[in-house]
Design a protein around this motif. Structure first.
Motif, PDB file in Angstrom:
ATOM      1  N   ASP A 191       0.819  -1.211   0.000  1.00 25.31           N
ATOM      2  CA  ASP A 191       0.000   0.000   0.000  1.00 25.31           C
ATOM      3  C   ASP A 191       0.853   1.262   0.000  1.00 25.31           C
ATOM      4  OD1 ASP A 191       0.859  -0.661   2.565  1.00 25.31           O
ATOM      5  OD2 ASP A 191      -0.891   0.214   3.552  1.00 25.31           O
ATOM      6  N   LEU A 192       2.137   1.119   0.305  1.00 26.59           N
ATOM      7  CA  LEU A 192       3.033   2.271   0.327  1.00 26.59           C
ATOM      8  C   LEU A 192       3.900   2.360  -0.918  1.00 26.59           C
ATOM      9  CD1 LEU A 192       4.318   2.219   4.034  1.00 26.59           C
ATOM     10  CD2 LEU A 192       2.398   3.509   3.082  1.00 26.59           C
ATOM     11  N   VAL A 193       4.410   1.221  -1.392  1.00 27.95           N
ATOM     12  CA  VAL A 193       5.391   1.260  -2.485  1.00 27.95           C
ATOM     13  C   VAL A 193       4.928   0.547  -3.748  1.00 27.95           C
ATOM     14  CG1 VAL A 193       7.287   1.428  -0.850  1.00 27.95           C
ATOM     15  CG2 VAL A 193       6.626  -0.829  -1.711  1.00 27.95           C
ATOM     16  N   GLY A 194       3.797  -0.101  -3.722  1.00 28.35           N
ATOM     17  CA  GLY A 194       3.360  -0.883  -4.858  1.00 28.35           C
ATOM     18  C   GLY A 194       3.699  -2.350  -4.668  1.00 28.35           C
ATOM     19  N   SER A 195       3.418  -3.155  -5.687  1.00 28.57           N
ATOM     20  CA  SER A 195       3.598  -4.604  -5.608  1.00 28.57           C
ATOM     21  C   SER A 195       4.808  -5.033  -6.435  1.00 28.57           C
ATOM     22  CB  SER A 195       2.346  -5.320  -6.119  1.00 28.57           C
ATOM     23  OG  SER A 195       1.219  -4.990  -5.325  1.00 28.57           O
ATOM     24  N   PRO A 196       5.915  -5.373  -5.780  1.00 28.78           N
ATOM     25  CA  PRO A 196       7.104  -5.788  -6.530  1.00 28.78           C
ATOM     26  C   PRO A 196       6.884  -7.110  -7.255  1.00 28.78           C
ATOM     27  CG  PRO A 196       7.643  -5.208  -4.253  1.00 28.78           C
ATOM     28  CD  PRO A 196       6.162  -5.339  -4.338  1.00 28.78           C
ATOM     29  N   GLU A 197       7.577  -7.257  -8.388  1.00 28.85           N
ATOM     30  CA  GLU A 197       7.566  -8.484  -9.161  1.00 28.85           C
ATOM     31  C   GLU A 197       9.005  -8.895  -9.456  1.00 28.85           C
ATOM     32  OE1 GLU A 197       4.977 -10.228  -9.851  1.00 28.85           O
ATOM     33  OE2 GLU A 197       3.369  -8.810  -9.342  1.00 28.85           O
TER      34      GLU A 197
ATOM     35  N   VAL B  96      11.784  -2.424   1.570  1.00 28.28           N
ATOM     36  CA  VAL B  96      11.675  -1.771   0.276  1.00 28.28           C
ATOM     37  C   VAL B  96      11.128  -0.362   0.477  1.00 28.28           C
ATOM     38  CG1 VAL B  96      10.553  -1.819  -1.985  1.00 28.28           C
ATOM     39  CG2 VAL B  96      11.319  -3.953  -0.918  1.00 28.28           C
ATOM     40  N   THR B  97      11.888   0.619   0.026  1.00 36.16           N
ATOM     41  CA  THR B  97      11.429   2.005   0.135  1.00 36.16           C
ATOM     42  C   THR B  97      10.877   2.539  -1.181  1.00 36.16           C
ATOM     43  OG1 THR B  97      13.662   2.824  -0.287  1.00 36.16           O
ATOM     44  CG2 THR B  97      13.023   2.531   2.004  1.00 36.16           C
ATOM     45  N   ALA B  98      11.238   1.918  -2.300  1.00 37.44           N
ATOM     46  CA  ALA B  98      10.708   2.377  -3.587  1.00 37.44           C
ATOM     47  C   ALA B  98      10.983   1.349  -4.671  1.00 37.44           C
ATOM     48  CB  ALA B  98      11.328   3.714  -3.987  1.00 37.44           C
ATOM     49  N   LEU B  99      10.105   1.330  -5.677  1.00 39.54           N
ATOM     50  CA  LEU B  99      10.338   0.661  -6.944  1.00 39.54           C
ATOM     51  C   LEU B  99      10.599   1.776  -7.953  1.00 39.54           C
ATOM     52  CD1 LEU B  99       8.612  -1.435  -5.263  1.00 39.54           C
ATOM     53  CD2 LEU B  99       7.791  -2.287  -7.466  1.00 39.54           C
TER      54      LEU B  99
ATOM     55  N   LEU C  96       6.846   3.169 -10.253  1.00 35.60           N
ATOM     56  CA  LEU C  96       6.196   3.769  -9.093  1.00 35.60           C
ATOM     57  C   LEU C  96       4.707   3.443  -9.105  1.00 35.60           C
ATOM     58  CD1 LEU C  96       7.898   7.284  -9.135  1.00 35.60           C
ATOM     59  CD2 LEU C  96       8.444   5.352  -7.647  1.00 35.60           C
ATOM     60  N   PRO C  97       4.096   3.309  -7.912  1.00 38.33           N
ATOM     61  CA  PRO C  97       2.654   3.029  -7.881  1.00 38.33           C
ATOM     62  C   PRO C  97       1.879   4.210  -8.437  1.00 38.33           C
ATOM     63  CG  PRO C  97       3.460   3.549  -5.683  1.00 38.33           C
ATOM     64  CD  PRO C  97       4.670   3.426  -6.562  1.00 38.33           C
ATOM     65  N   PRO C  98       0.703   3.951  -8.993  1.00 32.80           N
ATOM     66  CA  PRO C  98      -0.099   5.061  -9.537  1.00 32.80           C
ATOM     67  C   PRO C  98      -0.548   6.007  -8.437  1.00 32.80           C
ATOM     68  CG  PRO C  98      -1.391   3.040  -9.454  1.00 32.80           C
ATOM     69  CD  PRO C  98       0.022   2.656  -9.127  1.00 32.80           C
ATOM     70  N   THR C  99      -0.789   7.238  -8.823  1.00 35.12           N
ATOM     71  CA  THR C  99      -1.305   8.215  -7.869  1.00 35.12           C
ATOM     72  C   THR C  99      -2.694   7.778  -7.414  1.00 35.12           C
ATOM     73  OG1 THR C  99      -0.088   9.986  -8.949  1.00 35.12           O
ATOM     74  CG2 THR C  99      -1.925  10.632  -7.512  1.00 35.12           C
ATOM     75  N   PRO C 100      -2.896   7.632  -6.116  1.00 36.91           N
ATOM     76  CA  PRO C 100      -4.214   7.155  -5.651  1.00 36.91           C
ATOM     77  C   PRO C 100      -5.277   8.222  -5.863  1.00 36.91           C
ATOM     78  CG  PRO C 100      -2.847   7.807  -3.790  1.00 36.91           C
ATOM     79  CD  PRO C 100      -1.962   7.893  -4.999  1.00 36.91           C
ATOM     80  N   PRO C 101      -6.524   7.798  -5.993  1.00 37.38           N
ATOM     81  CA  PRO C 101      -7.605   8.785  -6.135  1.00 37.38           C
ATOM     82  C   PRO C 101      -7.764   9.598  -4.864  1.00 37.38           C
ATOM     83  CG  PRO C 101      -8.492   6.579  -5.785  1.00 37.38           C
ATOM     84  CD  PRO C 101      -7.016   6.421  -5.971  1.00 37.38           C
ATOM     85  N   ALA C 102      -8.308  10.775  -5.021  1.00 41.06           N
ATOM     86  CA  ALA C 102      -8.558  11.629  -3.855  1.00 41.06           C
ATOM     87  C   ALA C 102      -9.502  10.914  -2.900  1.00 41.06           C
ATOM     88  CB  ALA C 102      -9.170  12.953  -4.306  1.00 41.06           C
ATOM     89  N   ARG C 103      -9.204  11.049  -1.619  1.00 44.76           N
ATOM     90  CA  ARG C 103     -10.040  10.393  -0.631  1.00 44.76           C
ATOM     91  C   ARG C 103     -10.108  11.246   0.621  1.00 44.76           C
ATOM     92  NH1 ARG C 103      -6.085   5.370   1.236  1.00 44.76           N
ATOM     93  NH2 ARG C 103      -4.391   6.654   2.063  1.00 44.76           N
ATOM     94  N   SER C 104     -11.042  10.883   1.494  1.00 47.45           N
ATOM     95  CA  SER C 104     -11.208  11.635   2.729  1.00 47.45           C
ATOM     96  C   SER C 104     -10.059  11.336   3.680  1.00 47.45           C
ATOM     97  CB  SER C 104     -12.538  11.253   3.396  1.00 47.45           C
ATOM     98  OG  SER C 104     -13.626  11.539   2.555  1.00 47.45           O
ATOM     99  N   GLY C 105      -9.871  12.231   4.627  1.00 52.30           N
ATOM    100  CA  GLY C 105      -8.888  12.007   5.676  1.00 52.30           C
ATOM    101  C   GLY C 105      -7.690  12.913   5.571  1.00 52.30           C
ATOM    102  N   HIS C 106      -7.286  13.470   6.719  1.00 47.37           N
ATOM    103  CA  HIS C 106      -6.104  14.333   6.718  1.00 47.37           C
ATOM    104  C   HIS C 106      -5.156  13.995   7.869  1.00 47.37           C
ATOM    105  CE1 HIS C 106      -8.628  16.502   9.651  1.00 47.37           C
ATOM    106  NE2 HIS C 106      -7.489  16.964  10.143  1.00 47.37           N
ATOM    107  N   ILE C 107      -5.332  12.789   8.466  1.00 42.08           N
ATOM    108  CA  ILE C 107      -4.434  12.361   9.524  1.00 42.08           C
ATOM    109  C   ILE C 107      -3.159  11.803   8.877  1.00 42.08           C
ATOM    110  CG2 ILE C 107      -4.103  10.790  11.465  1.00 42.08           C
ATOM    111  CD1 ILE C 107      -6.176  12.930  11.996  1.00 42.08           C
ATOM    112  N   VAL C 108      -2.027  12.433   9.158  1.00 42.32           N
ATOM    113  CA  VAL C 108      -0.753  11.981   8.599  1.00 42.32           C
ATOM    114  C   VAL C 108      -0.011  11.173   9.668  1.00 42.32           C
ATOM    115  CG1 VAL C 108       1.433  12.662   7.549  1.00 42.32           C
ATOM    116  CG2 VAL C 108      -0.641  14.005   7.117  1.00 42.32           C
TER     117      VAL C 108
END
Length: 361
Positions: free
Chosen positions: A39-45, A69-72, A76-88
């Motif tokens: 959910d953070l970096v995408g699905s490695p193959e 894993v910090t990045a592929l 890179l994973p696609p930009t997620p759609p806008a969603r509710s929530g602002h807790i970081v």
């Protein structure tokens, strides 16, 4: 300091929740174990180039001893759609993530929690180590197998709830109704700002009969009186009492730890429950056999005295609890030791669960 390395994924291993294990080949042809949070970096193959944080393997850590894993970088994973929530959470780190808090204005539970201030006697079990959670539930289920149980995961250990295969197994088996991640911890069924809002969410949103508060896998200790992340167990009791809950202090006990400060009742329990916790709480003490049982009993008496009477000792028979622990849907291990190697550790946690269940009668 962070040690960064690049590598190529050469194999996929076990997957659970939003975590997947990988085999990664480094430029020197060494193959290392790695963990990716999809959910953070995408699905490695296999064949993907990955950027790794290798601090854990470089330092030979126990819990969490794999590269992360910090990045592929090439996918890179696609930009997620806008969603509710602002807790970081994991704030101001490269992997900070934005989530919907259970009580924020956009949450469907906001009105329920806006003025919530009372746990109405909810039993709240505080524990030092993550490994106590399944043992507590095993004990609780011997009395109340139908109880709705919520786990409030604090941020003293792992921050992503997905790191815990224990949580994934307990949820899959129906032993846990929900996980509430608080503080900087994230990835639970519900996200909360702190232990107070996490407990209120457990009661009001989950409808929990019992809440267990403990850090995620991996704990920090420096071999000093105060330098350990399990002080949060005492803070959990303070929060529970402030909100009208019934605090239950689960003892950290070991018969196998070679360190004197952890043999019998750990000095971590003594500090957390007599110095950090400043409120009344129940102290379930397992009735263990022999000289070791006598030692634990005497240590418990000392702990009660050092709390100035805030702790109330409750002796719990452990007959049948060993068999109950064997029914756990997840493996029982603490500090590298299993049930057969350090039974007292798990029996003490199960005894706390029995007492919490008795409070529901």
């Amino acid at each position: 300091m962070i040690t960064w390395r690049e590598g190529i994924v050469v194999g996929l291993g076990r997957a659970w929740s939003t975590a997947v294990q990988l085999s990664v080949r480094l430029p020197d042809d060494t193959v290392v174990d790695a963990l990716a949070y999809t959910d953070l970096v995408g699905s490695p193959e296999p064949g993907d180039r990955v950027l790794l944080n290798t601090n854990a393997i470089d330092r030979n850590l126990g819990t969490g001893g794999s590269a992360l894993v910090t990045a592929l970088p090439d996918r890179l994973p696609p930009t997620p759609p806008a969603r509710s929530g602002h807790i970081v959470k994991a704030r101001y780190t490269p992997l900070q993530t934005m989530l919907l808090g259970v009580d924020e204005q956009e949450s469907p539970h906001h009105e329920l929690l806006r003025d919530a201030d009372d746990l109405a006697g909810l039993p709240v079990l505080a524990a030092d180590l993550h490994s106590a959670v399944p043992a507590i539930i095993a004990g609780l289920r011997t009395v109340r197998p139908d109880a709705t149980i919520a786990y409030v995961m604090t941020d003293g250990g792992a921050l992503p709830a997905a790191f815990s295969r224990t949580v994934d197994g307990l949820r899959s088996a129906g032993w846990l109704a929900a996980v509430v991640t608080v503080g900087q911890a994230f990835g639970g069924d519900l996200e909360a700002v702190n232990a107070h809002t996490g407990l209120l969410a457990a009661r009001q949103v989950v409808g929990a009969d019992v809440a267990i508060v403990a850090q995620g896998p991996g704990n920090l200790g420096t071999g000093t009186r105060w330098g350990f992340s399990g002080t949060s167990a005492g803070e959990a009791l303070n929060a529970a009492h402030t909100l009208g809950g019934r605090g239950v202090a689960s003892l950290r006990v070991s018969q196998a730890d070679a360190r004197d400060r952890h043999h019998g009742i750990s000095h971590h329990s003594v500090t957390a429950y007599s110095r950090v916790a400043l409120v009344p709480a129940d102290l379930p003490v397992p009735r263990l056999d022999g000289a070791f049982g006598a030692k634990v009993s005497a240590q418990a008496d000392d702990l009660v005295r050092s709390s100035d009477g805030r702790l109330v000792r409750v002796d719990i028979a452990v007959d049948g609890l060993f068999d109950a622990l064997r029914t756990s849907p997840v493996g029982l291990r603490t500090m590298g030791r299993g049930l057969d190697e350090d039974a007292a550790s798990f029996l003490a946690a199960a005894a706390a669960g029995v007492h919490a269940a008795d409070l529901l009668a």
